[in-house]
Design a protein around this motif. Structure first.
Motif, PDB file in Angstrom:
ATOM      1  N   LEU A  87      48.064 -52.298  30.753  1.00 41.84           N
ATOM      2  CA  LEU A  87      47.862 -50.922  30.312  1.00 41.84           C
ATOM      3  C   LEU A  87      48.794 -49.912  30.978  1.00 41.84           C
ATOM      4  CD1 LEU A  87      44.015 -50.479  29.784  1.00 41.84           C
ATOM      5  CD2 LEU A  87      45.821 -50.329  28.085  1.00 41.84           C
ATOM      6  N   GLY A  88      48.842 -49.888  32.302  1.00 38.44           N
ATOM      7  CA  GLY A  88      49.695 -48.918  33.004  1.00 38.44           C
ATOM      8  C   GLY A  88      51.162 -49.103  32.655  1.00 38.44           C
ATOM      9  N   GLN A  89      51.585 -50.360  32.600  1.00 41.37           N
ATOM     10  CA  GLN A  89      52.983 -50.669  32.280  1.00 41.37           C
ATOM     11  C   GLN A  89      53.305 -50.338  30.820  1.00 41.37           C
ATOM     12  OE1 GLN A  89      53.422 -54.810  33.213  1.00 41.37           O
ATOM     13  NE2 GLN A  89      53.617 -54.456  35.410  1.00 41.37           N
ATOM     14  N   SER A  90      52.362 -50.618  29.937  1.00 45.53           N
ATOM     15  CA  SER A  90      52.635 -50.381  28.513  1.00 45.53           C
ATOM     16  C   SER A  90      52.782 -48.888  28.242  1.00 45.53           C
ATOM     17  CB  SER A  90      51.556 -50.997  27.616  1.00 45.53           C
ATOM     18  OG  SER A  90      50.319 -50.359  27.808  1.00 45.53           O
ATOM     19  N   LEU A  91      51.997 -48.069  28.917  1.00 42.97           N
ATOM     20  CA  LEU A  91      52.093 -46.625  28.707  1.00 42.97           C
ATOM     21  C   LEU A  91      53.463 -46.110  29.141  1.00 42.97           C
ATOM     22  CD1 LEU A  91      50.680 -44.069  27.773  1.00 42.97           C
ATOM     23  CD2 LEU A  91      49.830 -43.768  30.102  1.00 42.97           C
ATOM     24  N   ARG A  92      53.906 -46.553  30.312  1.00 39.61           N
ATOM     25  CA  ARG A  92      55.230 -46.137  30.797  1.00 39.61           C
ATOM     26  C   ARG A  92      56.316 -46.626  29.846  1.00 39.61           C
ATOM     27  NH1 ARG A  92      57.462 -44.356  35.388  1.00 39.61           N
ATOM     28  NH2 ARG A  92      55.468 -44.463  36.459  1.00 39.61           N
ATOM     29  N   ALA A  93      56.193 -47.860  29.379  1.00 42.66           N
ATOM     30  CA  ALA A  93      57.206 -48.433  28.476  1.00 42.66           C
ATOM     31  C   ALA A  93      57.272 -47.653  27.166  1.00 42.66           C
ATOM     32  CB  ALA A  93      56.895 -49.905  28.212  1.00 42.66           C
ATOM     33  N   VAL A  94      56.104 -47.283  26.627  1.00 44.78           N
ATOM     34  CA  VAL A  94      56.062 -46.530  25.370  1.00 44.78           C
ATOM     35  C   VAL A  94      56.632 -45.126  25.563  1.00 44.78           C
ATOM     36  CG1 VAL A  94      54.472 -45.469  23.698  1.00 44.78           C
ATOM     37  CG2 VAL A  94      54.239 -47.883  24.279  1.00 44.78           C
ATOM     38  N   CYS A  95      56.287 -44.488  26.680  1.00 42.93           N
ATOM     39  CA  CYS A  95      56.825 -43.147  26.971  1.00 42.93           C
ATOM     40  C   CYS A  95      58.343 -43.192  27.095  1.00 42.93           C
ATOM     41  CB  CYS A  95      56.226 -42.589  28.262  1.00 42.93           C
ATOM     42  SG  CYS A  95      54.500 -42.129  28.130  1.00 42.93           S
ATOM     43  N   ARG A  96      58.834 -44.182  27.819  1.00 41.40           N
ATOM     44  CA  ARG A  96      60.281 -44.312  28.015  1.00 41.40           C
ATOM     45  C   ARG A  96      60.968 -44.591  26.674  1.00 41.40           C
ATOM     46  NH1 ARG A  96      60.442 -48.113  32.049  1.00 41.40           N
ATOM     47  NH2 ARG A  96      60.395 -46.589  33.735  1.00 41.40           N
ATOM     48  N   ALA A  97      60.362 -45.455  25.866  1.00 37.91           N
ATOM     49  CA  ALA A  97      60.929 -45.790  24.545  1.00 37.91           C
ATOM     50  C   ALA A  97      60.974 -44.554  23.655  1.00 37.91           C
ATOM     51  CB  ALA A  97      60.104 -46.899  23.893  1.00 37.91           C
ATOM     52  N   TYR A  98      59.950 -43.724  23.736  1.00 38.72           N
ATOM     53  CA  TYR A  98      59.903 -42.496  22.935  1.00 38.72           C
ATOM     54  C   TYR A  98      61.061 -41.576  23.314  1.00 38.72           C
ATOM     55  CZ  TYR A  98      58.139 -38.240  20.772  1.00 38.72           C
ATOM     56  OH  TYR A  98      58.019 -37.109  20.002  1.00 38.72           O
ATOM     57  N   LEU A  99      61.266 -41.370  24.617  1.00 33.67           N
ATOM     58  CA  LEU A  99      62.344 -40.480  25.059  1.00 33.67           C
ATOM     59  C   LEU A  99      63.715 -41.060  24.702  1.00 33.67           C
ATOM     60  CD1 LEU A  99      60.967 -39.288  28.530  1.00 33.67           C
ATOM     61  CD2 LEU A  99      61.073 -37.977  26.391  1.00 33.67           C
ATOM     62  N   GLU A 100      63.854 -42.375  24.789  1.00 33.43           N
ATOM     63  CA  GLU A 100      65.109 -43.045  24.374  1.00 33.43           C
ATOM     64  C   GLU A 100      65.376 -42.775  22.898  1.00 33.43           C
ATOM     65  OE1 GLU A 100      64.707 -47.272  24.833  1.00 33.43           O
ATOM     66  OE2 GLU A 100      64.685 -47.121  27.032  1.00 33.43           O
ATOM     67  N   PHE A 101      64.352 -42.962  22.078  1.00 36.75           N
ATOM     68  CA  PHE A 101      64.474 -42.759  20.632  1.00 36.75           C
ATOM     69  C   PHE A 101      64.965 -41.343  20.340  1.00 36.75           C
ATOM     70  CE2 PHE A 101      62.949 -41.612  16.441  1.00 36.75           C
ATOM     71  CZ  PHE A 101      63.137 -42.756  15.681  1.00 36.75           C
ATOM     72  N   ALA A 102      64.351 -40.352  20.986  1.00 38.24           N
ATOM     73  CA  ALA A 102      64.728 -38.951  20.758  1.00 38.24           C
ATOM     74  C   ALA A 102      66.162 -38.680  21.190  1.00 38.24           C
ATOM     75  CB  ALA A 102      63.771 -38.035  21.521  1.00 38.24           C
ATOM     76  N   THR A 103      66.577 -39.292  22.294  1.00 37.91           N
ATOM     77  CA  THR A 103      67.930 -39.069  22.827  1.00 37.91           C
ATOM     78  C   THR A 103      68.994 -39.753  21.976  1.00 37.91           C
ATOM     79  OG1 THR A 103      67.020 -38.941  25.054  1.00 37.91           O
ATOM     80  CG2 THR A 103      69.383 -39.351  24.896  1.00 37.91           C
ATOM     81  N   GLU A 104      68.685 -40.966  21.520  1.00 39.61           N
ATOM     82  CA  GLU A 104      69.678 -41.765  20.790  1.00 39.61           C
ATOM     83  C   GLU A 104      69.819 -41.359  19.323  1.00 39.61           C
ATOM     84  OE1 GLU A 104      68.363 -45.754  21.467  1.00 39.61           O
ATOM     85  OE2 GLU A 104      68.842 -45.651  23.617  1.00 39.61           O
ATOM     86  N   ARG A 105      68.792 -40.686  18.769  1.00 39.33           N
ATOM     87  CA  ARG A 105      68.821 -40.316  17.349  1.00 39.33           C
ATOM     88  C   ARG A 105      68.465 -38.840  17.195  1.00 39.33           C
ATOM     89  NH1 ARG A 105      66.275 -44.980  18.482  1.00 39.33           N
ATOM     90  NH2 ARG A 105      66.626 -46.870  17.271  1.00 39.33           N
ATOM     91  N   PRO A 106      69.290 -37.932  17.723  1.00 42.16           N
ATOM     92  CA  PRO A 106      68.908 -36.515  17.739  1.00 42.16           C
ATOM     93  C   PRO A 106      68.681 -35.896  16.356  1.00 42.16           C
ATOM     94  CG  PRO A 106      71.188 -36.809  18.468  1.00 42.16           C
ATOM     95  CD  PRO A 106      70.577 -38.162  18.381  1.00 42.16           C
ATOM     96  N   ALA A 107      69.515 -36.214  15.384  1.00 41.62           N
ATOM     97  CA  ALA A 107      69.345 -35.625  14.049  1.00 41.62           C
ATOM     98  C   ALA A 107      68.091 -36.174  13.375  1.00 41.62           C
ATOM     99  CB  ALA A 107      70.575 -35.880  13.186  1.00 41.62           C
ATOM    100  N   LEU A 108      67.833 -37.448  13.567  1.00 45.13           N
ATOM    101  CA  LEU A 108      66.627 -38.057  13.001  1.00 45.13           C
ATOM    102  C   LEU A 108      65.389 -37.427  13.649  1.00 45.13           C
ATOM    103  CD1 LEU A 108      65.339 -40.188  11.175  1.00 45.13           C
ATOM    104  CD2 LEU A 108      65.602 -41.845  13.032  1.00 45.13           C
TER     105      LEU A 108
END
Length: 199
Positions: A87-108
């Protein structure tokens, strides 16, 4: 449905996706201001009336791009969560993945969260890809937490703020891990607060 009708439906679906892809590519290369029906018609080599037979203007195109984006985001977050099942690890992983997604696909990301769309959030009319993205956050909280949807909503809101403020240069990119630590500790209570701070 006849074979001819099926073929026409396939061709229409193909054209529809081609327009969405072209809009997204153009936005990523030149920004959403560059996405006009004229430019898109030239890019996909269809007339503007054909384009309008699929989408009634730019807002409808942005909505379609956003919906595609939510399908991608849900899959991206799911992979991150499944790769860190605790649980603790999955939350951090999902949060990090979300920020990566926003950074890598700014127009999307802009299409999904900033530009006007007709997509309904948090309602009975919410499209499945939006709900699937949100559910990845919800799944990171214990099933016996009756407020886990609220926790997920507040966490997502905070991540969105971090993503937008980082993209616009209003907060520095360095320090993301410290921000994540703070969020996860305070909202999820999955790790100990820093010494000297009340929980």
């Amino acid at each position: 449905m006849s074979a001819i009708s099926e073929r026409r439906e396939r061709e229409r679906a193909h054209r529809h996706q081609l327009i969405i892809t072209a809009a997204r590519e153009l936005a990523e290369a030149e920004g959403w201001e560059a996405v006009t029906t004229r430019r898109l018609a030239e890019r996909v080599e269809y007339s503007q009336p054909v384009l309008y037979s699929h989408f009634h203007g730019k807002d409808a195109i942005v909505s379609a791009v956003a919906l595609d984006g939510f399908s991608e985001l849900a899959a991206h977050l799911r992979r991150a969560r499944q790769a860190a099942p605790e649980l603790g690890q999955s939350l951090r992983a999902v949060c990090r993945a979300y920020l990566e997604f926003a950074t890598e696909r700014p127009a999307l990301y802009q299409a999904m969260f900033i530009l006007p769309t007709d997509l309904k959030f948090a309602s009975t009319e919410t499209p499945p890809p939006l709900r699937a993205s949100f559910d990845e956050f919800v799944s990171c909280f214990r099933p016996d937490n009756e407020r886990r949807e609220l926790f997920a909503e507040v966490l997502w809101s905070a991540l969105h703020g971090i993503a937008v403020l980082s993209e616009s240069g209003r907060i520095p990119l360095q320090g993301q891990e410290e921000r994540l630590d703070f969020l996860i500790t305070r909202i999820a209570g999955t790790s100990s607060p820093a010494p000297g701070h009340a929980s």
